[in-house]
Enzyme design. Sequence first.
Site, mmCIF file in Angstrom:
data_model
loop_
_atom_site.group_PDB
_atom_site.id
_atom_site.type_symbol
_atom_site.label_atom_id
_atom_site.label_comp_id
_atom_site.label_asym_id
_atom_site.label_seq_id
_atom_site.Cartn_x
_atom_site.Cartn_y
_atom_site.Cartn_z
ATOM 1 C CB SER A 12 38.059 17.496 48.963
ATOM 2 O OG SER A 12 38.930 17.325 47.879
ATOM 3 C CG ASN A 13 41.747 20.479 45.813
ATOM 4 O OD1 ASN A 13 42.826 20.523 46.404
ATOM 5 N ND2 ASN A 13 41.480 19.584 44.878
ATOM 6 N NE ARG A 62 32.004 25.266 25.653
ATOM 7 C CZ ARG A 62 32.023 24.206 26.459
ATOM 8 N NH1 ARG A 62 32.362 24.367 27.714
ATOM 9 N NH2 ARG A 62 31.724 23.018 26.036
ATOM 10 C CG MET A 87 34.120 19.211 37.223
ATOM 11 S SD MET A 87 35.877 18.849 37.150
ATOM 12 C CE MET A 87 35.826 17.331 36.233
ATOM 13 C CB ILE A 89 35.715 23.631 28.407
ATOM 14 C CG1 ILE A 89 36.262 22.240 28.696
ATOM 15 C CG2 ILE A 89 36.584 24.342 27.392
ATOM 16 C CD1 ILE A 89 36.160 21.286 27.538
ATOM 17 C CG LEU A 90 36.344 28.502 32.115
ATOM 18 C CD1 LEU A 90 37.435 28.906 33.102
ATOM 19 C CD2 LEU A 90 35.001 29.074 32.537
ATOM 20 C CG ASN A 104 42.232 24.132 36.610
ATOM 21 O OD1 ASN A 104 41.310 23.942 37.410
ATOM 22 N ND2 ASN A 104 42.501 23.286 35.632
ATOM 23 C CG HIS A 106 44.323 18.468 35.192
ATOM 24 N ND1 HIS A 106 43.017 18.316 34.751
ATOM 25 C CD2 HIS A 106 45.016 17.433 34.653
ATOM 26 C CE1 HIS A 106 42.936 17.258 33.971
ATOM 27 N NE2 HIS A 106 44.132 16.701 33.899
#
Lengths: 201, 241
Positions: A12-13, A62, A87, A89-90, A104, A106
């Site tokens: 939606s964003n 990761r 969603m 974590i980088l 980002n 949040h």
Amino acid sequence: MKGVVLISGSGSNLQSIIDNANDINLDIEAVISNKEAAYGLERAKKANITTHTLDHKQFSSREAFDQNLSQLIDQYNPGVIILAGFMRILTEEFTQKYTGKMLNIHPSLLPKFQGLNTHQRAIDAKETEHGVTIHFVTAELDGGPIIAQSQIKVLEDDSAESLAKRVLIEEHKLFPKVIHWFTQNQLKLNDNKVTLDGKLM
Amino acid sequence: MKLHFSFMLLTFVNTAALAFSPHTASYQLAINGVTVAEEIRTLHQLDDNFFYTANAKTTGLAALVKDYSIAASSTFSINTNGVNGINYQIMELEDEQVRENNAIDIYPDNGRVISILTKTQPKVKTWEAKAGNIVDPLNLFLAIALDLKNTPKKTVFQYQVANGTSIEQQDFQTLGAHAISIQGKSHEAVKVKRIDHQDNPLEAYFLPDYQYLPILIKQTRHGRKYTYEITSIKMEADKKL
């Protein structure tokens, strides 16, 4: 300015960014999702934007996922990387590579309620105010320098769903505005400090 | 404050099928007999997982001295061995500033716990665990409650507890039914004591009538006596697993 948007869900964003792209001088080169079923990919296709799916489950670590993601992003040489409900974590290496050009959104008033389920947590904590934060991305969990926040009142009878809906309205207003600052080169990150038009925020 | 229990049961839900019913429980924390904080713990069910939050804030005179709060959250699943952690985060705030922020992802299948980078946890750490379930300090008491409910004849329960700074074995022994008084009212509760932690003794009382949720926890740390005492509980049966 060329941009790449990363998503994981309904987008939606992303839709709000697509709708405002011309006004905020953003050329969305690609939308990348780590989930094949993310509806945001459909939104992008409808807007004739190139899409990619990079399923994190296909990677052993990761680091391996982030390396592939980075290669994908770099094909487009974007000036800004927008995390719109991404969603994952980088890794530190990934975030350092894009320091100062990755934004980002949040759904909480950071530093409160990092991570998931922010609306329920705000209700559980009996917060009277809740909202949304846009920040530069660093390796810390939702811990990068804050650019802007928008807050709303938490109502007595709010559920996580009703609160999320009202926060989402704020998200859709705030994120394009902040992206516009960035595409206009008004917004910078220097020495981990955010400046707008050269003034500390 | 009067202890108040209320039940909101939806008649069409078979509560026996649920491992836990979502609920909200309020506790008072006293140190050496002086009430210093109030804590609210809320359990939600999200699809196949559970989400548990705890929010504590200084109260009374303590609040005048220090505006201190702790917000913790735990996501976990339940398997045949009981509670099994997925993610845990605890953040301490003093005057709205973050003092401590520890977050971990828990991978019991791989026997690993990995920290998430935060401002106060600037390096990724990995802890190796033994095979089996892993719990966190927040869902630990739910893990005990579930084990008391499911295996009432067992007398010793063992847990691997990951808290964001370490992973340790904690063993608990059940000591049978005890009548305890909370807010002037007597309750029949199951007493459980932590063993092999003589420097940090802990005993807790669980209420069988309310899914064995803890109603009183007593702990001694660094010569101080900490007491968590329940002040209210509201349970509601909603979604089915």
